[in-house]
Design an enzyme around this catalytic site. Structure first.
Site, PDB file in Angstrom:
ATOM      1  N   CYS A   2       0.475  -1.455  -0.527  1.00  0.00           N
ATOM      2  CA  CYS A   2      -0.047  -0.269  -0.101  1.00  0.00           C
ATOM      3  C   CYS A   2       0.759   1.436   0.187  1.00  0.00           C
ATOM      4  CB  CYS A   2      -1.349  -0.144   1.205  1.00  0.00           C
ATOM      5  SG  CYS A   2      -1.640  -1.397   1.538  1.00  0.00           S
ATOM      6  N   ARG A  27       1.545   1.400  -5.971  1.00  0.00           N
ATOM      7  CA  ARG A  27       1.707   0.360  -4.623  1.00  0.00           C
ATOM      8  C   ARG A  27       0.373  -0.086  -4.658  1.00  0.00           C
ATOM      9  NH1 ARG A  27       6.149   1.269  -2.045  1.00  0.00           N
ATOM     10  NH2 ARG A  27       5.130   0.079  -0.585  1.00  0.00           N
ATOM     11  N   TRP A  72      -3.424  -1.836  -1.357  1.00  0.00           N
ATOM     12  CA  TRP A  72      -3.154  -2.735  -1.958  1.00  0.00           C
ATOM     13  C   TRP A  72      -3.828  -3.817  -1.207  1.00  0.00           C
ATOM     14  CZ3 TRP A  72      -3.707  -4.125  -7.033  1.00  0.00           C
ATOM     15  CH2 TRP A  72      -3.169  -5.659  -6.700  1.00  0.00           C
ATOM     16  N   ASN A  98       1.416   0.100   6.086  1.00  0.00           N
ATOM     17  CA  ASN A  98       1.784  -1.150   4.543  1.00  0.00           C
ATOM     18  C   ASN A  98       2.480  -1.603   5.249  1.00  0.00           C
ATOM     19  OD1 ASN A  98       2.165  -1.792   2.542  1.00  0.00           O
ATOM     20  ND2 ASN A  98       4.284  -0.303   2.063  1.00  0.00           N
ATOM     21  N   GLY A  99       2.117  -3.159   5.425  1.00  0.00           N
ATOM     22  CA  GLY A  99       2.785  -4.844   5.466  1.00  0.00           C
ATOM     23  C   GLY A  99       1.808  -5.276   6.275  1.00  0.00           C
ATOM     24  N   GLU A 480       8.407 -20.311 -20.071  1.00  0.00           N
ATOM     25  CA  GLU A 480       8.132 -18.696 -19.389  1.00  0.00           C
ATOM     26  C   GLU A 480       9.388 -17.926 -20.171  1.00  0.00           C
ATOM     27  OE1 GLU A 480       6.507 -15.455 -17.411  1.00  0.00           O
ATOM     28  OE2 GLU A 480       5.799 -17.297 -18.432  1.00  0.00           O
ATOM     29  N   LYS A 484       8.977 -14.557 -22.755  1.00  0.00           N
ATOM     30  CA  LYS A 484       8.921 -13.942 -21.833  1.00  0.00           C
ATOM     31  C   LYS A 484       9.829 -12.184 -23.084  1.00  0.00           C
ATOM     32  CE  LYS A 484       7.322 -12.695 -18.349  1.00  0.00           C
ATOM     33  NZ  LYS A 484       6.597 -13.149 -18.603  1.00  0.00           N
ATOM     34  N   GLU A 487       7.061 -11.536 -25.724  1.00  0.00           N
ATOM     35  CA  GLU A 487       5.931 -10.432 -24.639  1.00  0.00           C
ATOM     36  C   GLU A 487       6.675  -9.298 -25.061  1.00  0.00           C
ATOM     37  OE1 GLU A 487       3.270 -12.230 -21.607  1.00  0.00           O
ATOM     38  OE2 GLU A 487       5.732 -12.158 -20.552  1.00  0.00           O
ATOM     39  N   HIS A 503      12.204 -35.470 -31.290  1.00  0.00           N
ATOM     40  CA  HIS A 503      11.363 -36.035 -31.844  1.00  0.00           C
ATOM     41  C   HIS A 503      10.476 -34.648 -33.103  1.00  0.00           C
ATOM     42  CE1 HIS A 503      11.556 -39.089 -29.619  1.00  0.00           C
ATOM     43  NE2 HIS A 503      11.433 -38.437 -28.695  1.00  0.00           N
ATOM     44  N   LYS A 602      -2.445  -5.979 -19.733  1.00  0.00           N
ATOM     45  CA  LYS A 602      -2.047  -6.608 -17.983  1.00  0.00           C
ATOM     46  C   LYS A 602      -3.097  -8.017 -17.701  1.00  0.00           C
ATOM     47  CE  LYS A 602       0.454  -8.162 -14.446  1.00  0.00           C
ATOM     48  NZ  LYS A 602       1.316  -8.461 -15.475  1.00  0.00           N
TER      49      LYS A 602
HETATM   50  C1  BG6 Z   1      -2.503 -11.838 -20.108  1.00  0.00           C
HETATM   51  C2  BG6 Z   1      -0.488 -10.642 -19.686  1.00  0.00           C
HETATM   52  O1  BG6 Z   1      -3.418 -10.860 -20.235  1.00  0.00           O
HETATM   53  O2  BG6 Z   1      -2.833 -12.604 -19.197  1.00  0.00           O
HETATM   54  C3  BG6 Z   1      -0.265 -12.427 -18.517  1.00  0.00           C
HETATM   55  O3  BG6 Z   1      -0.847 -10.052 -20.402  1.00  0.00           O
HETATM   56  C4  BG6 Z   1      -0.507 -12.531 -17.465  1.00  0.00           C
HETATM   57  O4  BG6 Z   1       1.397 -11.768 -18.350  1.00  0.00           O
HETATM   58  C5  BG6 Z   1      -2.023 -13.496 -18.619  1.00  0.00           C
HETATM   59  O5  BG6 Z   1      -0.147 -14.018 -17.300  1.00  0.00           O
HETATM   60  C6  BG6 Z   1      -2.847 -14.948 -17.911  1.00  0.00           C
HETATM   61  O6  BG6 Z   1      -3.000 -13.194 -16.820  1.00  0.00           O
HETATM   62  P1  BG6 Z   1      -3.024 -13.750 -14.604  1.00  0.00           P
HETATM   63  O7  BG6 Z   1      -4.122 -11.877 -14.053  1.00  0.00           O
HETATM   64  O8  BG6 Z   1      -4.646 -14.876 -15.270  1.00  0.00           O
HETATM   65  O9  BG6 Z   1      -2.297 -14.788 -14.709  1.00  0.00           O
END
Ligand code: BG6
Length: 607
Positions: A2, A27, A72, A98-99, A480, A484, A487, A503, A602
């Protein structure tokens, strides 16, 4: 995570508090509140939602001493009642925090037995009631006594109707900064909040307390010893400050992983008795024993965490585990039954595909748990239990710290179910927890060696194709790593189980194609060396991620990035940090828009 703020001066405090809170919204932004001293009366206003919501509903508030908070949520949904500040029974003491207060449940029960009345579900509310409990006529003394009862992390700001013109503050494992002005002083969780008003700051250290008055700031240790502090001058822009000096939110969030991992474990694991306390998942012992199958459902990075979860849960809990991509599961007419535990993993808690998949499973009578980072998100209202991660808000579109926190949550779930079902004994659980508690430091060790990763990222930044290979628990990390790079650097990248290359995918390898091989010590190490030889035989270039003490790997790989030695169940977390950094530096070298990559969001709230 927060944001808290405080002000003492001659100006109208509420205006300054609102302005400062807006600069801390990165935050946390699910609810907010302010409290201002008007004479000997505390005026308070709270609202759920963003600061703009608080501002829009704000009544006239007078006073030039005040505190504020943007939340948060960690304990209690993001409602007006759970928003900060929180008051004591008399309404004369207000607190923002915050914490996480890890022992709040015990303290709350003690206070209720003494007649205190609580109005929120938060851990924070025990603090004003404790101060009330100790307060006779010396607020500082009551505050010190209160602090001595608290376990966990806290940055605190306190207001008392009996002490107009003062704000008290304390810090332990949560950042707190004091801003020095002329006839006024400021307090905040982070520098951005005060840059508009002053650039002269004092950073409080853990175990320090402060009393702010408009012309004086007194700092002491928790047990009262005066502390002399140096003043620093900040030359960052406000935007830089929000990134804490990092160039991008993604890099900042990669560096927040030690804290995200630690806070996700905090208050829920005990090394003493090997216990994991997961009351919030709502899975009683009887139900936990009756589980015949676990289905993990997710999207994107969370799906990769679910694959990690499959390997871990099968190894520790000895129950069949499946992973499902939400959008596929939704329309696959899945065959489920009430003895199936469905675990949906979603950092945002708002991903439409995952919510729809959950509704499908719930419709077939399955018990469901969500692993999520957002308190009060839609998914939390549709499951039987929630296992929260405490990574704090993640701004960068590419998930990083929430991945580490999801893995931490899956470790806890594995220990919890393993102990209940008798597949994990107490001694193994204790060893497991000891390893878990060491992870934040080992992640920090990897971060401290980031220049090594940057070196290789720059070397291969112009490659048009990358392969990531790993076996067992490292396979989802290979996926992953590839994700990355796709993305944020817009490069074609594939993640494969190393044993699968022969294979098919091996056909794509040729001279100079970079192959990142996660070859840490463990069950499949010698097999990984075999796969590296396969790749080298096609003239590809191998960058291996290997354990510190590995003396063999140099004979096989062209380049080696070393990570601290740790057990094979834990090294994938460290390898993931290396791959996040690798993708970040490749994207930076290619001048990509790292925090907001094209075509992505996001959280995708439409199917
Ligand atoms: C995508 C994000 O829209 O959704 C990714 O760009 C994320 O980073 C994926 O892993 C899943 O999102 P969430 O919120 O369900 O974990």
């Amino acid at each position: 995570m927060c944001g808290i703020v405080g002000y003492v001066g001659d100006k109208n405090a509420v205006k300054i508090l609102l302005d400062s809170l807006k600069r801390l919204e990165y935050r946390g932004y699910d609810s907010a509140g302010v409290a201002v001293l008007d004479g000997r009366k505390i005026g308070m206003h709270k609202a759920s939602g963003r600061i703009s919501e608080l501002e829009a509903t704000l009544p006239k508030m007078n006073g030039s001493t005040g505190i504020g908070h943007t939340r948060w949520a960690t304990h209690g949904a993001p409602t007006k009642e759970n928003a900060h500040p929180h008051l004591d029974c008399t309404g004369k003491i207000a607190v923002v925090h915050n914490g996480i207060i890890e022992n709040f449940q015990t303290l709350k029960e003690e206070l209720i037995n003494k007649g205190h009345v609580f109005s929120s579900e938060t851990d924070t509310e025990v603090i004003p009631h404790l101060i009330e409990e100790f307060y006779v006529n010396d607020l500082e003394d009551a505050f010190r006594k209160t602090i001595s009862k608290l376990e966990g992390s806290y940055a605190l700001a306190i207001l008392s109707a009996d002490k107009n013109g003062s704000v008290l503050a304390a810090r332990k494992n949560s950042p707190l900064v004091i801003g020095l002005g002329k006839n006024e002083n400021f307090l905040a969780s982070d520098v951005p909040a005060m840059l508009k008003f002053t650039r002269k700051v004092i950073f409080l250290e853990d175990g320090e307390m402060a009393v702010l008055e408009k012309n004086r700031v007194r700092i002491s240790t928790f047990d009262g010893a005066a502390v002399k502090k140096s003043t620093q001058t900040i030359d960052w822009t406000a935007e830089d400050a929000e990134k804490a000096g990092y160039e991008h939110f993604m890099l900042k969030e990669i560096h927040e992983q030690p804290r995200a991992f630690r806070e996700t474990l905090a208050g829920r694991i005990s090394e003493l008795d090997g216990a994991v306390r997961l009351g919030s998942i709502g899975l009683g012992e009887k139900k936990a024993r009756s589980i015949r199958r676990i289905v993990l459902i997710a999207c994107g990075t969370s799906f990769h965490a679910s694959i990690f979860g499959k390997y871990l849960l099968e190894r520790i809990v000895k129950v069949p585990v499946e992973t499902q991509i939400s959008s596929e599961f939704r329309y696959s007419e899945p065959v489920l039954d009430p003895d199936t535990l469905v675990v949906v993993i979603t950092q945002s808690g708002e991903t439409a595909d995952t919510i729809a998949a959950l509704r499908e499973a719930a419709g077939q009578g399955c018990t469901s748990i969500a692993i999520t980072n957002v308190v009060g998100s839609t998914i939390t209202r549709e499951v039987d239990g929630v296992l929260y991660t405490f990574a704090g808000p993640e701004i960068g579109v590419a998930a990083t710290k929430t991945f580490a926190a999801q893995i931490a949550a899956l470790y806890m779930l594995a220990i919890h179910l393993g102990k209940i079902r008798g597949t994990l004994d107490v001694e193994s659980a204790k060893r497991f927890i000891t390893n878990l508690k060491s992870m934040p430091w080992k992640i920090q060790d990897v971060l401290d060696e980031k220049s090594e990763v940057e070196k290789y990222a720059n070397k291969f930044a112009q490659s048009q194709q990358f392969f990531f290979i790993g076996r067992n628990l490292n396979y989802p990390v290979a996926l992953e790593g590839a994700l990355k790079l796709k993305e944020i650097a817009y490069v074609s990248a594939e993640g494969h189980p190393a044993g699968e290359l022969k294979h098919g995918p091996l056909a794509l390898l040729m001279r100079g194609v970079p192959v990142v091989a996660i070859a840490t010590q463990g069950l499949t190490y010698s097999k990984m060396l075999g796969n590296i030889k396969e790749v080298k035989a096609r003239d590809a270039t191998v960058i291996a991620i290997a354990s510190e003490s590995d003396t063999e790997i140099d004979k096989f790989a062209d380049y080696v990035i070393r990570i601290p030695d740790t057990g094979e169940l834990f090294s994938p977390v460290l390898a993931a940090v290396v791959l996040q950094l690798f993708a970040y530096y490749v994207a930076k070298k290619r001048k990509c828009v790292i925090d907001k990559p094209r075509n992505l969001a996001k959280s995708v709230t439409v199917e």
